[in-house]
Design a protein around this motif. Structure first.
Motif, short mmCIF file in Angstrom:
data_model
loop_
_atom_site.label_atom_id
_atom_site.label_comp_id
_atom_site.label_asym_id
_atom_site.label_seq_id
_atom_site.Cartn_x
_atom_site.Cartn_y
_atom_site.Cartn_z
N PRO A 154 34.80 37.00 38.08
CA PRO A 154 34.55 38.12 39.21
C PRO A 154 35.19 39.61 38.07
O PRO A 154 35.00 40.69 37.88
N PHE A 155 36.87 39.01 38.48
CA PHE A 155 37.38 40.52 37.77
C PHE A 155 37.31 40.74 36.22
O PHE A 155 36.94 41.73 35.94
N ALA A 158 34.65 43.26 35.76
CA ALA A 158 35.14 44.46 36.71
C ALA A 158 36.07 45.24 35.35
O ALA A 158 35.62 46.53 35.48
N LEU A 159 36.81 44.31 34.95
CA LEU A 159 37.75 44.83 33.86
C LEU A 159 36.57 45.04 32.68
O LEU A 159 36.85 46.88 31.61
N HIS A 160 36.02 44.35 32.42
CA HIS A 160 34.92 44.21 31.29
C HIS A 160 33.53 46.08 31.25
O HIS A 160 33.64 46.53 30.81
N ILE A 181 31.84 42.78 43.08
CA ILE A 181 31.89 43.14 41.86
C ILE A 181 32.32 44.57 42.29
O ILE A 181 33.08 45.02 41.73
N GLY A 182 31.80 45.64 43.00
CA GLY A 182 31.96 46.56 43.17
C GLY A 182 33.60 46.47 43.70
O GLY A 182 33.97 47.63 42.97
N ALA A 183 33.66 45.20 44.82
CA ALA A 183 35.22 45.94 44.83
C ALA A 183 36.46 45.83 44.00
O ALA A 183 37.31 46.30 44.33
N LEU A 184 35.75 45.04 42.92
CA LEU A 184 36.67 44.70 41.61
C LEU A 184 36.99 45.59 41.37
O LEU A 184 37.69 45.88 40.49
N THR A 185 35.57 46.38 40.81
CA THR A 185 35.68 47.86 39.66
C THR A 185 36.45 48.75 40.37
O THR A 185 37.43 49.17 39.85
N VAL A 186 36.65 48.64 41.69
CA VAL A 186 37.03 49.36 42.37
C VAL A 186 38.82 49.33 42.04
O VAL A 186 39.38 49.93 41.26
N ALA A 300 42.88 39.41 32.84
CA ALA A 300 42.54 39.34 34.22
C ALA A 300 43.44 38.57 34.75
O ALA A 300 44.35 38.57 36.02
N VAL A 301 43.73 37.38 34.05
CA VAL A 301 45.62 36.39 34.45
C VAL A 301 46.25 37.07 34.62
O VAL A 301 47.51 37.02 35.40
N SER A 302 46.84 37.61 33.71
CA SER A 302 47.74 38.20 33.62
C SER A 302 47.54 39.37 34.44
O SER A 302 49.30 39.57 34.99
#
Ligand SMILES: [Zn+2]
Ligand SMILES: [Zn+2]
Length: 347
Positions: A154-155, A158-160, A181-186, A300-302
Motif C-alpha cells: 500500500p505504501f 501512495a509513493l506512485h 492509502i490516504g494516510a500513506l499518501t500523507v 518503499a522497502v528502502s
C-alpha cells in the motif's frame, strides 16, 4: 500444501488446503508472515467483485504480504534461506509495449496477485506458503517488523500517486479520504517536501492516525461540514489534491479549495461520479489518475529499511489466521480499524 484464504463468492471466504507450486531455478519458497487486507479484498469478500469484475472461480485473496525465505532455486545467488522479505505482488511480463516503455503498471499481461480481472484469475498471497520469483523478494532489515514489511505494497501505491504529482516541494496539499492509502499518501507527500498537508475524512479515528504520521491539520467533514470553508479564499489555496475516497462529495469539495491550475490526483476508486466540469474548466485543473505502482515497491522497502518512515501507526489490528472472518469484519468497520493484517504464522 498449506492453508489459504479462498474466496468462492460474496460472503463465502474459506480457509482451505492449497497446493504450493514447485520451485524452479529462479524462484524462492516463502513462509508467509503478515498479510494486510486491502480495499479490493474487501470488495471480493462483501460483493464477490467490483464494477463488472466478478469472482468466477475460487481465488486466493491477498497481495500485501511479507514472509521469510525457506528454500531457494538453484540459480538464485542474491538471497538466502532465513531472509525476511516484503513480497511485491506486481508481476508484469517485461515484454509488452508498456513494459518496454517502463510503464509496468500498465502491462498488457500483468499477473497481479489476487485479481479476478483476468481469466483464469490470478491467485493471491493469503496463504501460509508460496513460491515467488526471486525478483519479487525485497529483503527487510531486522528493525522492520513482519507487519511493517507487509505495508510495502500500500505504501508503494501512495509513493506512485505522489510521483504522478511531480515535485511537491513547498506545496500545500489536500488529501481527501483517510483510509490506509490516504494516510500513506500523507507520509509520501511529506517525504516529497510538501509544506503543509491537510486531511479530511468522516471518521475521527482514522484522522487521528493521519496526525500520527505527519498530517498538519485534519478535519471531520461529517461532524464539521463547513471545515474547508476558510480554504476557499481567493479561488482556493491548495496546489495539489490527492483524492483517496472515491466519494463524489469529497471530489466536489476539493474542486472548491484547489487553486487555479491546481493538480488533482485521483487515487481512490469507486463507481461512477458526476464532476462539475465548469469548475474543472474555469480553474484549469490538471486531473490525473494514479494506478498501482511498480518501481516504487523497492523504494518503499528502502525507506523502511533506512528508518525514514514509520508506518506502524497505520496498522490498527493483527488477527490470527483462524479468526480470518473477524479480520474481515474489522476491516469493514471504519470506526474501529485502519489497516487490518492477518498473522499467517498463527493458525
Ligand atoms: Zn493493496
Ligand atoms: Zn508487460
Amino acid at each position: 500444501m498449506s492453508l489459504a484464504l479462498v474466496i468462492h463468492g460474496a460472503k463465502d471466504l474459506r480457509l482451505e488446503e492449497y497446493a504450493t507450486e514447485t520451485l524452479s531455478s529462479r524462484q524462492v519458497k516463502v513462509q508467509v508472515k503478515a498479510g494486510g487486507i486491502c480495499g479490493s479484498d474487501m470488495h471480493y469478500f462483501q460483493h464477490g467483485g467490483f464494477g463488472t469484475v466478478r469472482v468466477r472461480q475460487p481465488m486466493v485473496l491477498g497481495h500485501e504480504v511479507s514472509g521469510v525465505i525457506t528454500q531457494i532455486g538453484a540459480a538464485v545467488k542474491d538471497l538466502t534461506v532465513g531472509t525476511r522479505i516484503s513480497i511485491s505482488p506486481s508481476r508484469p511480463c517485461l515484454q509488452c509495449e508498456f513494459c518496454q516503455k517502463g510503464l509496468h503498471n500498465h502491462c498488457l499481461n500483468m499477473r497481479f496477485y489476487g485479481s479476478a480481472m483476468p481469466w483464469p484469475h490470478i491467485q493471491g498471497a493469503f496463504r501460509q506458503e508460496m513460491v515467488i520469483d526471486s525478483t519479487q523478494a525485497h529483503p527487510v532489515f531486522d528493525h522492520v517488523s513482519n507487519s511493517q514489511a507487509a505495508m510495502a505494497e500500500p505504501f508503494s501505491v501512495a509513493l506512485h500517486a505522489v510521483a504522478r504529482a511531480g515535485s511537491l516541494m513547498g506545496k500545500r496539499v489536500l488529501v481527501t479520504g483517510c483510509g490506509p492509502i490516504g494516510a500513506l499518501t500523507v507520509v509520501a507527500a511529506k517525504l516529497a517536501g510538501a509544506l503543509e498537508v491537510v486531511v479530511t475524512d468522516i471518521t475521527d479515528q482514522t484522522l487521528q492516525r493521519a496526525k500520527l504520521v505527519g498530517a498538519d491539520q485534519v478535519f471531520n467533514t461529517s461532524t464539521t461540514p463547513n471545515a474547508l470553508e476558510p480554504f476557499k479564499a481567493n479561488k482556493g489555496v491548495f496546489d495539489v489534491m490527492f483524492e483517496a475516497s472515491g466519494n463524489q462529495q469529497a471530489i466536489v469539495a476539493g474542486f472548491e479549495v484547489l487553486k487555479p491550475r491546481g493538480l488533482f490526483i485521483q487515487v481512490g476508486t469507486g463507481g461512477e461520479v458526476t464532476i462539475p466540469l465548469n469548475i474543472l474548466v474555469a480553474k484549469e485543473f490538471d486531473f490525473r489518475g494514479s494506478f498501482r505502482f511498480h518501481e516504487e515497491f523497492a523504494q518503499a522497502v528502502s525507506l523502511m529499511n533506512q528508518k525514514r518512515v514509520d508506518l506502524t501507526p497505520i496498522i490498527s489490528h493483527t488477527v490470527p489466521l483462524n479468526s480470518f472472518l473477524d479480520a474481515f469484519r474489522l476491516a469493514g468497520d471504519r470506526t474501529q480499524s485502519m489497516k487490518v493484517q492477518i498473522d499467517f504464522s498463527q493458525a
